[in-house]
Write an enzyme that holds these catalytic residues in place. Structure first.
Site, PDB file in Angstrom:
ATOM      1  N   GLY A 119      35.481  53.830 -31.059  1.00 39.09           N
ATOM      2  CA  GLY A 119      34.569  54.804 -31.275  1.00 39.09           C
ATOM      3  C   GLY A 119      33.906  55.595 -30.364  1.00 39.09           C
ATOM      4  N   GLY A 134      36.792  50.375 -32.736  1.00 36.77           N
ATOM      5  CA  GLY A 134      37.034  51.087 -34.051  1.00 36.77           C
ATOM      6  C   GLY A 134      38.416  51.450 -34.411  1.00 36.77           C
ATOM      7  N   GLU A 149      33.760  44.596 -27.060  1.00 39.32           N
ATOM      8  CA  GLU A 149      32.218  45.052 -27.137  1.00 39.32           C
ATOM      9  C   GLU A 149      31.566  44.468 -26.510  1.00 39.32           C
ATOM     10  OE1 GLU A 149      34.587  46.755 -30.707  1.00 39.32           O
ATOM     11  OE2 GLU A 149      34.463  44.637 -29.675  1.00 39.32           O
ATOM     12  N   ASP A 192      32.568  44.839 -34.182  1.00 38.02           N
ATOM     13  CA  ASP A 192      32.180  45.404 -35.239  1.00 38.02           C
ATOM     14  C   ASP A 192      33.161  45.706 -36.167  1.00 38.02           C
ATOM     15  OD1 ASP A 192      32.499  47.564 -33.802  1.00 38.02           O
ATOM     16  OD2 ASP A 192      30.852  48.601 -34.671  1.00 38.02           O
TER      17      ASP A 192
END
Length: 365
Positions: free
Chosen positions: A83, A132, A155, A163
């Protein structure tokens, strides 16, 4: 309309300002193509990109002429590095977090949709596929890796927690391989991506153009049969003994102790890697993984990840981690708390607190 290659585009490739679209859409025969198109940013995802992909999937789901959807990344470096974390950094530091929460809501909804998509969804995971990028590929029904693939959920290095359904996927990996990858953020190649359940097929990168061309007129099965080759052996299968033993511990502190005491160089390196990550992120990640295994469905895990992500917006480590790795690039984050011992059980539990009316709400149970 048709572009210069003779393919049919559902929308134009430029917006009203004349700038190039960040997601290009076109069809070739039976196949509809999504091309993530921010190569200078390694195709990092933004909220408008997520919305554009979702709209395209809606159109193609109901188009009888489309049999297959294919996602690739523009440029030579990879499918997607994750992301747009600079935007998250700015929102968490200067804003109220609502923009990031809205982005994650749309992104996680898209991840769930990809996993349940009724038509074959072919993800070409060539080059870098992280964060992402894993979310828009590894939930697909057909996941292709190459000798250039580098797949990771990194992350914890930015004070965040895996996530986009990452804790769901890694929770399903054999033994404790997923725990190792989640905590260390280690990159894996094609063989280990297949072993861990993040990919299905190995195709040499030189054969990708022919594979994509064949998908225009052949079924996915027949196209793959022409180009899939034996998956190269990875490194993790031979490391299962120490990984499963060390990462089966109930706490990050005990995992670290076991890695140090194991004696092998790879285990020692993993122990050193953990010390560079956010202590809070490490503890929350371990808790999230263990809970994900019990939750069962992807939707339930995404609901949990949304709680965790929103909580991370209010902690200092997310802003500090992105600053150190991406903004200032000094690679010297100052974590708070700075040690594992400083992170209490209550600190961890706060990340899983219900959000009330703000819940993601994908799981209907």
């Amino acid at each position: 309309m048709r572009d210069m290659t003779g393919t049919t585009e559902h929308t134009g490739t430029t917006d009203t300002t004349g700038t190039e679209e960040p997601v290009l859409l076109h069809t070739e025969g039976r196949a509809a193509h999504l091309v993530l198109n921010r190569p200078k940013a390694l195709n990092a995802l933004t909220h408008p990109m997520v919305r554009r992909v979702d709209r395209a999937l809606t159109a193609w789901e109901h188009d009888p002429d489309i049999e297959t959807v294919v996602i690739t990344g523009a440029g030579e470096r990879g499918l997607c590095a994750g992301g747009d974390i600079r935007a998250v950094h700015d929102d968490a530091r200067d804003g109220d977090g609502t923009a990031s929460a809205a982005f994650w809501r749309a992104e996680y909804q898209l991840n769930a949709r990809i996993a349940r998509y009724p038509k074959p969804y072919v993800a070409v995971m060539d080059g870098i596929v992280m964060g992402g990028g894993v979310g828009v590929s590894a939930h697909g029904s057909v996941r292709v890796v190459t000798e250039r693939s580098r797949v990771a959920m990194p992350e914890t290095g930015i004070g965040f927690v895996p996530d986009v359904g990452g804790t769901y996927l890694l929770g399903l990996a054999p033994g404790e391989l997923g725990t190792h990858l989640a905590l260390t953020g280690a990159q894996v190649g094609a063989g280990d991506a297949v072993l861990c359940g993040l990919a299905d097929h190995y195709v040499p990168s030189a054969a990708l153009p022919d594979l994509l061309a064949d998908l225009a007129g052949l079924s996915v099965r027949d196209a793959l049969a022409r180009h899939v080759r034996p998956t190269p052996e990875g490194q993790l299968a031979g490391a299962r003994e120490w990984i499963d033993t060390c990462y089966a511990a109930d706490t990050v502190e005990e995992i670290h102790r076991r890695l140090l005491s194991h004696g092998g160089p790879a285990a020692k390196e993993a122990a050193e890697t953990l010390l560079a990550k956010s202590p809070t992120a490490l503890k929350v990640t371990l808790a999230a993984l263990r809970r994900a295994r019990r939750l069962g469905s992807l939707e339930a895990v995404l609901d949990q990840e949304y709680r965790v992500s929103c909580a991370a917006l209010t902690t200092p480590d997310l802003v500090e981690g992105i600053r150190a790795q991406v903004v200032d690039k000094d690679r010297a984050p100052r974590w708070s708390p700075a040690t594992l011992a400083g992170v209490t059980d209550a600190d961890v539990e706060r990340f899983f607190a219900p959000l009330g009316a703000r819940e993601l709400g994908l799981h209907a149970g």
